[in-house]
Design an enzyme around this catalytic site. Structure first.
Site, PDB file in Angstrom:
ATOM      1  N   ASP A   1      -4.334  -3.042  -3.385  1.00  0.00           N
ATOM      2  CA  ASP A   1      -6.149  -1.514  -3.216  1.00  0.00           C
ATOM      3  C   ASP A   1      -5.450  -0.401  -4.336  1.00  0.00           C
ATOM      4  OD1 ASP A   1      -3.878   0.114  -2.337  1.00  0.00           O
ATOM      5  OD2 ASP A   1      -5.219   0.256  -0.250  1.00  0.00           O
TER       6      ASP A   1
ATOM      7  N   ASP B   1       0.673  -0.970  -0.345  1.00  0.00           N
ATOM      8  CA  ASP B   1       0.362   0.044  -0.040  1.00  0.00           C
ATOM      9  C   ASP B   1       0.839   1.060  -0.067  1.00  0.00           C
ATOM     10  OD1 ASP B   1      -2.346   1.398   0.249  1.00  0.00           O
ATOM     11  OD2 ASP B   1      -2.950   1.224   2.236  1.00  0.00           O
ATOM     12  N   GLY B   2       0.340   2.919  -0.447  1.00  0.00           N
ATOM     13  CA  GLY B   2       0.616   3.385  -0.353  1.00  0.00           C
ATOM     14  C   GLY B   2       0.249   5.091   0.355  1.00  0.00           C
TER      15      GLY B   2
ATOM     16  N   GLU C   1       2.174   3.485  -3.880  1.00  0.00           N
ATOM     17  CA  GLU C   1       1.992   2.134  -4.405  1.00  0.00           C
ATOM     18  C   GLU C   1       2.807   2.129  -5.259  1.00  0.00           C
ATOM     19  OE1 GLU C   1      -1.347   1.076  -3.380  1.00  0.00           O
ATOM     20  OE2 GLU C   1      -2.288   2.895  -2.826  1.00  0.00           O
TER      21      GLU C   1
ATOM     22  N   HIS D   1      -9.699  -0.221   2.086  1.00  0.00           N
ATOM     23  CA  HIS D   1     -10.246   0.196   3.590  1.00  0.00           C
ATOM     24  C   HIS D   1     -11.761   0.100   4.213  1.00  0.00           C
ATOM     25  CE1 HIS D   1      -6.658   3.395   3.690  1.00  0.00           C
ATOM     26  NE2 HIS D   1      -7.052   3.173   2.761  1.00  0.00           N
TER      27      HIS D   1
ATOM     28  N   ASP E   1      -1.497  -0.292   5.187  1.00  0.00           N
ATOM     29  CA  ASP E   1      -1.536   0.925   4.803  1.00  0.00           C
ATOM     30  C   ASP E   1      -1.014   1.528   5.992  1.00  0.00           C
ATOM     31  OD1 ASP E   1      -3.228   3.233   3.807  1.00  0.00           O
ATOM     32  OD2 ASP E   1      -4.592   2.951   6.650  1.00  0.00           O
TER      33      ASP E   1
END
Length: 151
Positions: free
Chosen positions: A69, A9-10, A47, A123, A133
């Site tokens: 994501d 994740d970024g 990302e 999320h 995250d």
């Protein structure tokens, strides 16, 4: 070849702004967490960086599932990159590909492995995505204040 799950994740506070990336690598019961940050970046760059740093951490070719994501990452590496390479890193509208430096790094690294790219909705309580995250946000939090920000 090994069987590996990679969750990436970024995150960015402002876009552009301070950003972070995070990756969780898991094989069997073994896990490794990676994270970092950059002072002035974009969410898409973070990302991509998350996946790049995860792949750079591998010591040998693997078979892996990469969970992201980011549709930008998942579709970019699975679909769009073929046209970009064919068009000399230009989009269908002849514009330069954004983040071409990172896409080229990712393309080179991905070619060393057998990778399956899996998109997960962010999320929504996916435990490993939430951990990635949190690692990305840790990367932002650990950025040292610049000289201009010190009192």
């Amino acid at each position: 070849m090994s069987d590996l799950d990679i969750y990436t994740d970024g995150a960015c506070k402002g876009n552009p702004g301070p950003g972070g990336w995070g990756a969780l690598l898991r094989t069997g019961t073994h896990e490794k967490e990676l994270w970092g940050g950059e002072r002035d970046t974009t969410n898409n760059r973070m990302e991509l960086t998350a996946v790049i740093r995860a792949l750079e951490a591998l010591k040998r070719p693997v078979s892996a599932r990469i969970y992201t994501d980011s549709k930008y990452v998942q579709q970019g590496i699975s679909e769009w990159i073929h046209g970009w390479k064919r068009n000399g890193w230009r989009t269908a509208s002849k514009a330069p590909v954004k983040n071409a430096d990172l896409w080229q790094q990712l393309d080179k690294l991905a070619g060393q492995h057998q990778l399956q790219w899996i998109w997960v909705r962010g999320h929504t309580g996916h435990p490993e995505n939430e951990r990635a995250d949190a690692l990305a946000n840790r990367g932002i939090e650990e950025l040292k204040p610049s000289k201009e920000q010190k009192p």
